[in-house]
Design an enzyme around this catalytic site. Structure first.
Site, PDB file in Angstrom:
ATOM      1  N   ASP A  12     -16.820 -69.581 -42.842  1.00  0.00           N
ATOM      2  CA  ASP A  12     -17.359 -68.261 -43.171  1.00  0.00           C
ATOM      3  C   ASP A  12     -18.855 -68.468 -43.381  1.00  0.00           C
ATOM      4  O   ASP A  12     -19.280 -69.035 -44.383  1.00  0.00           O
ATOM      5  CB  ASP A  12     -16.679 -67.739 -44.443  1.00  0.00           C
ATOM      6  CG  ASP A  12     -17.337 -66.473 -44.997  1.00  0.00           C
ATOM      7  OD1 ASP A  12     -18.253 -65.929 -44.342  1.00  0.00           O
ATOM      8  OD2 ASP A  12     -16.921 -66.026 -46.083  1.00  0.00           O
ATOM      9  N   LYS A  73     -28.944 -64.355 -42.250  1.00  0.00           N
ATOM     10  CA  LYS A  73     -27.942 -63.723 -41.390  1.00  0.00           C
ATOM     11  C   LYS A  73     -28.400 -62.334 -40.940  1.00  0.00           C
ATOM     12  O   LYS A  73     -28.034 -61.874 -39.858  1.00  0.00           O
ATOM     13  CB  LYS A  73     -26.623 -63.626 -42.167  1.00  0.00           C
ATOM     14  CG  LYS A  73     -25.418 -63.234 -41.327  1.00  0.00           C
ATOM     15  CD  LYS A  73     -24.170 -63.340 -42.186  1.00  0.00           C
ATOM     16  CE  LYS A  73     -22.937 -62.827 -41.494  1.00  0.00           C
ATOM     17  NZ  LYS A  73     -21.739 -62.967 -42.352  1.00  0.00           N
ATOM     18  N   GLU A 177     -14.976 -61.008 -39.280  1.00  0.00           N
ATOM     19  CA  GLU A 177     -14.591 -61.286 -40.671  1.00  0.00           C
ATOM     20  C   GLU A 177     -13.328 -60.521 -41.093  1.00  0.00           C
ATOM     21  O   GLU A 177     -12.431 -61.123 -41.710  1.00  0.00           O
ATOM     22  CB  GLU A 177     -15.759 -60.976 -41.612  1.00  0.00           C
ATOM     23  CG  GLU A 177     -16.861 -62.026 -41.498  1.00  0.00           C
ATOM     24  CD  GLU A 177     -18.231 -61.557 -41.994  1.00  0.00           C
ATOM     25  OE1 GLU A 177     -18.303 -60.494 -42.647  1.00  0.00           O
ATOM     26  OE2 GLU A 177     -19.226 -62.247 -41.712  1.00  0.00           O
ATOM     27  N   ASP A 206     -14.589 -54.605 -47.481  1.00  0.00           N
ATOM     28  CA  ASP A 206     -15.410 -55.751 -47.887  1.00  0.00           C
ATOM     29  C   ASP A 206     -16.655 -55.269 -48.617  1.00  0.00           C
ATOM     30  O   ASP A 206     -17.576 -54.733 -48.008  1.00  0.00           O
ATOM     31  CB  ASP A 206     -15.788 -56.554 -46.625  1.00  0.00           C
ATOM     32  CG  ASP A 206     -16.614 -57.812 -46.949  1.00  0.00           C
ATOM     33  OD1 ASP A 206     -17.125 -57.937 -48.082  1.00  0.00           O
ATOM     34  OD2 ASP A 206     -16.736 -58.666 -46.050  1.00  0.00           O
TER      35      ASP A 206
END
Ligand code: ADP
Ligand code: MG
Length: 639
Positions: A12, A73, A177, A206
């Site tokens: 991850d 990211k 994800e 999430d």
């Protein structure tokens, strides 16, 4: 398996934190570094041509604001123009490289700044994860499944692959994800689950520190044997600048006013930083308790305390959570073509499971609102910080054939139950039961005035808790004090088609409830299941006797207490011979119980049972008088 040449890890690669996991026949687990830490902050500092990665870089970030890179990211695979909205959140400089790609500009004394690509920064994090995995597994790791947000486009996915290559990792697959989160729970892997979910969807919610996204997945039949099903992301929605951090910022305002500082401008930068970190701590504490005491050292010296309640936090958080709820509704409408309310009213469930991911989903408000919206208990059994990495490992194992022998069954391989007084286990669901399955049983207290009941969930075939595997425990709290045995706690075990177990308890009189969720098969291999079965056969006889004795002790003690109490109330109203025979029966039972408590083997279960029955018989007149007595007591006095 540890010595197969083809080991593939799951990674991850997060905005804030990254993790590496592996899945073997025991199921998925996260790998720790030498200090026992699994979370690697996705933070890299460049210093004289070397990199400092992870915790150390994060801790020293305030000292080196321009050379410490975090949240890279947000720049992966993006042009400077596309990343424009994110730049305000970054403490380092970002400039345009070739073809307008975003580049980190690293200042260098007396020279032009060094331009570093986001791929290189991510590669530094991946290299660290590769080292952790190599050390933990004792062998070189060169292949990985890496997760990315569902909304990542081709360029962003490609950048992630390149980062892997730079780190010496062959990225065998990029997985969304939310798909990983669903796989971590084994959704779609069992045959029953696959059958069940062919027509329905899985929602993954999430909520992290700085981002929120919700995805709706649908299980789709695959083309070959090795992958009979795969997940398709039907729709995503969210906000790349919404998360727990926003709540922290509003909490800072509450703390400031609590200190009597009216204007935000009166706060120094260092004080604001300190309040922000205290606000986050308080928020985290309020996930478990109703109030948080925040001690704040004042700049002019001295200390002040501000108390924040969960209700206050929830008022602050509500508008942010409202926004996530609207996103959920939008995603469901996009994916399934109908509003959620309409789907919920339909005859077949359109949504099979809701999976919670991200640290902020530990907030009870989030869990409540999501449960209300979907009319489902969301999946929370796996740590929301780790669930994506665990799922990446499951995908890796499927691809690499590492998960052979993993328990993905349509039946419960081992019995499940609750520990009772005396240490025996009351089985609630027997092994080999097909899933899904629901079963309930009543429990009570063993001590007068007990205001909480501890419920410990065990798995196994033996009769005593000490010989079974503990899956978890929870407390039913806030019960009004009642005599032993009077409260009625209904405990329900519910296992869904994915093998996720929800244990919930409700006390009937007070309506108090509590629950626990676990994935019973994680950490268990087929070999162990077979061994446990064999052992239970060997011990079956002895175990049965012991369980019987333990139950007789618990019930006998309650009888002794009730009879003793009744005897006390009807003093003098009983004939002497009745009284004497009751007392003899009590003494007999008490002696046997005392002996059995010191060693259950010295007492014969039948003798214990007889002594208990003898007391029951002898005490009938006592109870009759006691009842008459209590009826008299409840009558209204004559005027
Ligand atoms: P990201 O996906 O952005 O990297 P994470 O999933 O790691 O973020 O979540 C981080 C967020 O979760 C932070 O805002 C943190 O304060 C919050 N958080 C962590 N634990 C808890 C908790 N027990 N209760 C409430 N919020 C929490
Ligand atoms: Mg996250």
């Amino acid at each position: 398996m540890a010595d197969s040449p083809d080991i593939i890890v799951g990674i991850d690669l997060g905005t804030t934190n990254s993790l590496v996991a592996i899945c073997d026949e025991r199921g998925p687990r996260v790998l720790n570094d030498a200090d026992g830490q699994a979370l690697v902050p996705s933070v890299v500092r460049y210093e004289d041509g070397r990199t400092i990665v992870g915790r150390v870089a994060k801790e020293q970030a305030a000292e080196f604001p321009t050379t410490t890179i975090s949240s890279v990211k947000r720049l992966m695979g993006r042009s400077l123009k596309d990343a424009q909205n994110d730049l305000a959140y970054l403490s380092y400089r970002v400039v345009a490289g070739e073809r307008d790609t975003a580049r980190v500009a690293m200042p260098r004394a007396g020279r032009e700044p060094l331009l570093i690509s986001p791929e290189e920064v991510s590669a530094a994090v991946l290299r660290r994860l590769k080292e952790i995995a190599t050390a933990a597994l004792g062998r070189e790791v060169t292949r990985a499944v890496v997760t990315v947000p569902a909304y990542f486009d081709d360029a962003q996915r490609q950048a992630t692959r390149i980062a892997g290559r730079l780190a010496g990792l062959d990225v065998v697959r990029i997985v969304p994800e939310p798909t990983a989160a669903a796989l971590a729970y084994g959704i779609g892997l069992g045959r029953a689950a696959a059958r069940n979910q062919k027509e329905s969807a899985v929602v993954v919610y999430d909520l992290g520190g700085g981002t929120f996204d919700v995805s709706v997945l649908k299980l789709t039949p695959g083309s070959d044997e090795s992958e009979p099903f795969f997940f398709q992301v039907m729709a995503t929605s969210g906000d790349t600048h919404l998360g727990g951090d926003d709540i922290d910022h509003v909490l800072v305002g509450l703390l400031r006013r609590g200190l009597g500082i009216e204007d935000d401008a009166e706060l120094s930068a260092s004080m604001r930083r300190r309040l922000l970190s205290l606000a986050e701590q308080a928020k985290i504490e309020l996930s478990d308790s109703d109030t948080a005491r925040v001690r704040i050292e004042m700049e002019q010296g001295g200390e002040k305390e501000v108390v924040i309640t969960r209700a206050e936090l929830e008022t602050i958080a509500a508008p942010f959570i409202d926004q996530t709820i609207r996103s959920c509704e939008a995603a469901v409408r996009d994916a399934l073509g109908k509003p959620l309310a309409e789907l919920r009213a339909g005859p077949v469930p359109a949504i099979d499971a809701v999976v919670l991911v991200g640290g902020s989903t530990r907030m009870p408000l989030v869990r409540r609102r999501v449960a209300e919206l979907f009319g489902l208990e969301p999946y929370i059994a796996l740590d929301p910080d780790r669930v994506v990495a665990l799922g990446a490992a499951v995908q890796a194992a499927v691809l690499g054939g590492q998960a052979k022998g993993t328990l993905l069954l349509d039946v419960i391989p081992l019995s499940l139950g609750i520990e009772t007084v005396g240490g025996a286990v009351a089985k609630i669901i027997a092994r080999n039961t097909m899933v899904p399955i629901k079963a309930t049983e009543m429990f009570s207290t063993s001590v007068d005035g007990q205001t909480s009941i501890r419920l410990t969930v065990f798995q196994g075939e033996r009769e005593m808790a000490a010989d079974c595997r503990k899956l978890g425990e929870f407390h039913l709290r806030g019960l009004p004090p009642m005599p032993a045995g009077v409260p009625q706690a209904e405990v329900q075990f519910l296992i869904d088609a994915n093998g996720v177990l929800n244990v919930s308890a409700v006390e009937r009189r007070s309506g108090k409830r509590a629950s626990l969720q676990v994935v019973p098969n994680h950490g268990l291999t087929q070999e162990e299941v077979d061994r446990i079965e064999r052992e239970s056969l060997v011990h079956a006889r002895e175990d049965m006797t012991r369980h019987r004795i333990v139950d007789l002790i618990a019930n006998g003690k309650l009888d002794l207490k009730w009879v003793g109490d009744a005897l006390g109330r009807v003093q003098g109203e009983l004939p002497g011979d009745v009284r004497a025979s009751v007392e003899t029966a009590m003494t007999n039972l008490r002696e046997l119980i005392t002996a059995a408590e010191s060693d259950w083997r010295v007492v014969d279960a039948t003798a214990l049972h007889r002594a208990k029955e003898a007391l029951d018989r002898a005490s009938v007149p006592v109870h009759e008088v006691a009842i008459a007595h209590s009826l008299r007591g409840t009558q209204a006095p004559r005027q």
